[in-house]
Design an enzyme around this catalytic site. Structure first.
Site, PDB file in Angstrom:
ATOM      1  N   LYS A   1       0.832  -1.216   0.000  1.00  0.00           N
ATOM      2  CA  LYS A   1       0.000   0.000   0.000  1.00  0.00           C
ATOM      3  C   LYS A   1       0.866   1.265   0.000  1.00  0.00           C
ATOM      4  CE  LYS A   1      -2.132  -1.176   3.812  1.00  0.00           C
ATOM      5  NZ  LYS A   1      -1.409  -2.450   4.034  1.00  0.00           N
TER       6      LYS A   1
ATOM      7  N   ARG B   1      -9.595   0.420   8.628  1.00  0.00           N
ATOM      8  CA  ARG B   1      -9.088  -0.916   8.896  1.00  0.00           C
ATOM      9  C   ARG B   1     -10.097  -1.740   9.696  1.00  0.00           C
ATOM     10  NH1 ARG B   1      -3.150   0.362   8.565  1.00  0.00           N
ATOM     11  NH2 ARG B   1      -2.078  -1.619   8.550  1.00  0.00           N
TER      12      ARG B   1
ATOM     13  N   ARG C   1      11.468  -5.270   5.126  1.00  0.00           N
ATOM     14  CA  ARG C   1      11.171  -3.859   4.810  1.00  0.00           C
ATOM     15  C   ARG C   1      12.137  -2.928   5.529  1.00  0.00           C
ATOM     16  NH1 ARG C   1       5.146  -1.759   5.382  1.00  0.00           N
ATOM     17  NH2 ARG C   1       5.320  -2.597   7.484  1.00  0.00           N
TER      18      ARG C   1
ATOM     19  N   ARG D   1      11.380  -0.858  11.042  1.00  0.00           N
ATOM     20  CA  ARG D   1      10.325  -0.522  11.999  1.00  0.00           C
ATOM     21  C   ARG D   1      10.300  -1.525  13.148  1.00  0.00           C
ATOM     22  NH1 ARG D   1       5.058   0.497   8.262  1.00  0.00           N
ATOM     23  NH2 ARG D   1       4.137  -0.591  10.044  1.00  0.00           N
TER      24      ARG D   1
ATOM     25  N   ARG E   1      -0.066  -8.913  13.524  1.00  0.00           N
ATOM     26  CA  ARG E   1      -0.701  -7.962  12.600  1.00  0.00           C
ATOM     27  C   ARG E   1      -1.472  -8.692  11.513  1.00  0.00           C
ATOM     28  NH1 ARG E   1       4.442  -4.982  11.065  1.00  0.00           N
ATOM     29  NH2 ARG E   1       3.180  -3.876   9.542  1.00  0.00           N
TER      30      ARG E   1
HETATM   31  P1  ADP Z   1       1.282  -1.706   7.449  1.00  0.00           P
HETATM   32  O1  ADP Z   1       2.466  -1.267   6.680  1.00  0.00           O
HETATM   33  O2  ADP Z   1       1.427  -2.950   8.198  1.00  0.00           O
HETATM   34  O3  ADP Z   1       0.038  -1.733   6.621  1.00  0.00           O
HETATM   35  P2  ADP Z   1       0.836   0.863   8.794  1.00  0.00           P
HETATM   36  O4  ADP Z   1       2.076   1.652   8.685  1.00  0.00           O
HETATM   37  O5  ADP Z   1      -0.284   1.206   7.897  1.00  0.00           O
HETATM   38  O6  ADP Z   1       1.185  -0.682   8.655  1.00  0.00           O
HETATM   39  O7  ADP Z   1       0.307   0.882  10.299  1.00  0.00           O
HETATM   40  C1  ADP Z   1       1.165   0.581  11.374  1.00  0.00           C
HETATM   41  C2  ADP Z   1       0.360   0.392  12.631  1.00  0.00           C
HETATM   42  O8  ADP Z   1      -0.356   1.609  12.934  1.00  0.00           O
HETATM   43  C3  ADP Z   1      -0.723  -0.680  12.557  1.00  0.00           C
HETATM   44  O9  ADP Z   1      -0.222  -1.985  12.825  1.00  0.00           O
HETATM   45  C4  ADP Z   1      -1.686  -0.205  13.648  1.00  0.00           C
HETATM   46  O10 ADP Z   1      -1.206  -0.506  14.940  1.00  0.00           O
HETATM   47  C5  ADP Z   1      -1.633   1.319  13.476  1.00  0.00           C
HETATM   48  N1  ADP Z   1      -2.668   1.746  12.524  1.00  0.00           N
HETATM   49  C6  ADP Z   1      -2.478   2.237  11.274  1.00  0.00           C
HETATM   50  N2  ADP Z   1      -3.657   2.516  10.692  1.00  0.00           N
HETATM   51  C7  ADP Z   1      -4.628   2.190  11.594  1.00  0.00           C
HETATM   52  C8  ADP Z   1      -6.041   2.218  11.586  1.00  0.00           C
HETATM   53  N3  ADP Z   1      -6.748   2.652  10.499  1.00  0.00           N
HETATM   54  N4  ADP Z   1      -6.701   1.803  12.698  1.00  0.00           N
HETATM   55  C9  ADP Z   1      -6.038   1.387  13.772  1.00  0.00           C
HETATM   56  N5  ADP Z   1      -4.716   1.308  13.843  1.00  0.00           N
HETATM   57  C10 ADP Z   1      -3.990   1.714  12.773  1.00  0.00           C
HETATM   58  P1  ADP Z   2       2.136  -1.935   3.171  1.00  0.00           P
HETATM   59  O1  ADP Z   2       2.104  -0.432   3.205  1.00  0.00           O
HETATM   60  O2  ADP Z   2       0.941  -2.513   2.475  1.00  0.00           O
HETATM   61  O3  ADP Z   2       2.391  -2.557   4.499  1.00  0.00           O
HETATM   62  P2  ADP Z   2       4.710  -1.594   1.830  1.00  0.00           P
HETATM   63  O4  ADP Z   2       4.452  -0.732   0.641  1.00  0.00           O
HETATM   64  O5  ADP Z   2       5.377  -0.984   2.986  1.00  0.00           O
HETATM   65  O6  ADP Z   2       3.352  -2.355   2.246  1.00  0.00           O
HETATM   66  O7  ADP Z   2       5.546  -2.845   1.293  1.00  0.00           O
HETATM   67  C1  ADP Z   2       5.973  -3.878   2.181  1.00  0.00           C
HETATM   68  C2  ADP Z   2       7.351  -4.379   1.722  1.00  0.00           C
HETATM   69  O8  ADP Z   2       7.196  -5.078   0.476  1.00  0.00           O
HETATM   70  C3  ADP Z   2       8.359  -3.274   1.467  1.00  0.00           C
HETATM   71  O9  ADP Z   2       9.625  -3.720   1.882  1.00  0.00           O
HETATM   72  C4  ADP Z   2       8.311  -3.056  -0.036  1.00  0.00           C
HETATM   73  O10 ADP Z   2       9.550  -2.583  -0.560  1.00  0.00           O
HETATM   74  C5  ADP Z   2       7.995  -4.447  -0.547  1.00  0.00           C
HETATM   75  N1  ADP Z   2       7.172  -4.446  -1.752  1.00  0.00           N
HETATM   76  C6  ADP Z   2       6.151  -3.600  -2.060  1.00  0.00           C
HETATM   77  N2  ADP Z   2       5.606  -3.904  -3.259  1.00  0.00           N
HETATM   78  C7  ADP Z   2       6.297  -4.988  -3.714  1.00  0.00           C
HETATM   79  C8  ADP Z   2       6.215  -5.795  -4.921  1.00  0.00           C
HETATM   80  N3  ADP Z   2       5.306  -5.534  -5.866  1.00  0.00           N
HETATM   81  N4  ADP Z   2       7.067  -6.825  -5.028  1.00  0.00           N
HETATM   82  C9  ADP Z   2       7.982  -7.088  -4.065  1.00  0.00           C
HETATM   83  N5  ADP Z   2       8.111  -6.378  -2.925  1.00  0.00           N
HETATM   84  C10 ADP Z   2       7.290  -5.337  -2.752  1.00  0.00           C
END
Ligand code: ADP
Ligand code: ADP
Ligand code: ZN
Length: 216
Positions: free
Chosen positions: A13, A88, A126, A159, A170
């Site tokens: 995302k 979420r 990541r 992170r 998660r």
């Molecule tokens: P990810 O990369 O795993 O999708 P995010 O960076 O979006 O993680 O979120 C990191 C953490 O922040 C989540 O695991 C949660 O604890 C909190 N968080 C983010 N967005 C939300 C939401 N919409 N509702 C509740 N908690 C959230």
């Molecule tokens: P989210 O926000 O959904 O948690 P991220 O964009 O942070 O996901 O991506 C999670 C990890 O996967 C990062 O280390 C990123 O570089 C990697 N990643 C994202 N898209 C791809 C892809 N299409 N193929 C392989 N690795 C990816």
């Protein structure tokens, strides 16, 4: 355009949001980034959020809805926005509907779909830039120079919630609380599912297609 990016942790995302906002010229709103910014500034919100984030739990709906409500009321969101990581939970999705009811609601929900077995490898590998928040992966999207951001020269870090144990929490929180949103948005006719297990740029092109854009 008012767009929601849906998908499990690690689906891509944040990565796709970086590409989408360059094409669409709308602000990227990431609740995760907002919480991390509050944690590094040591605010009360940050301290509260950290208790949940470190355990891989969701921050309570009330808090999260409040920060989104304030953010989308900002003038730069008048022409639309890209929500990454919100909603979420079903209550958050309903709160968002209420917030947007005078603006015609959402235009699209893009669900990036990735098989669970790939997610742990993606999340534990990541790395993020301390300075600009750019997202890397040790193997799939490595920076040109180890631990240095290609974009701003900032230092990369892992992170605290990207350890294997927290990642597992998660992913189960996602299945229980977030996955039901797929059906919720499908019923509203807003959902577009895009396969996320392709190269980053292929996924971006396919997300564009779902929005009726040709980015080939
Ligand atoms: P990810 O990369 O795993 O999708 P995010 O960076 O979006 O993680 O979120 C990191 C953490 O922040 C989540 O695991 C949660 O604890 C909190 N968080 C983010 N967005 C939300 C939401 N919409 N509702 C509740 N908690 C959230
Ligand atoms: P989210 O926000 O959904 O948690 P991220 O964009 O942070 O996901 O991506 C999670 C990890 O996967 C990062 O280390 C990123 O570089 C990697 N990643 C994202 N898209 C791809 C892809 N299409 N193929 C392989 N690795 C990816
Ligand atoms: Zn950077």
């Amino acid at each position: 355009m008012k767009i929601v990016l849906l998908g499990p942790p690690g689906a891509g995302k944040g990565t796709q949001a970086e590409g989408l906002v360059k094409k669409l010229f709308i602000p990227h709103i990431s609740t995760g980034d907002m919480f991390r910014a509050a944690i590094s500034s040591g605010t009360a919100l940050g301290m509260e959020a950290k208790r949940y984030i470190d355990q891989g739990k969701l921050v309570p709906d009330e808090i999260t809805e409040g920060i989104i409500m304030d953010r989308i009321a900002q003038p730069d969101c008048r022409g639309g926005f890209l929500l990454d990581g919100f909603p979420r939970t079903l209550p958050q999705a309903m709160a968002l509907e209420e917030m947007l009811k005078d603006q015609g609601g959402l235009d699209a929900v893009l669900d990036i779909s990735v098989e669970p077995e790939h997610l742990i490898v993606r999340l534990t590998g990541r790395r993020m830039c301390k300075k600009c928040g750019a997202i890397y992966h040790l193997h799939y999207n490595a920076p040109q120079q180890e631990n240095v951001c290609d974009l701003c020269g900032g230092e990369l870090f892992q992170r605290d919630d990207d350890t294997e144990e927290t990642v597992k929490n998660r992913l189960s929180v996602y299945s229980e609380q977030t996955a039901p949103l797929i059906e919720f948005y499908q019923k509203k006719g807003l959902l577009h599912v895009v396969e996320g297990n392709h190269p980053i740029n292929t996924v971006l092109v396919n997300l564009g297609k779902a929005l009726g854009q040709n980015w080939n």
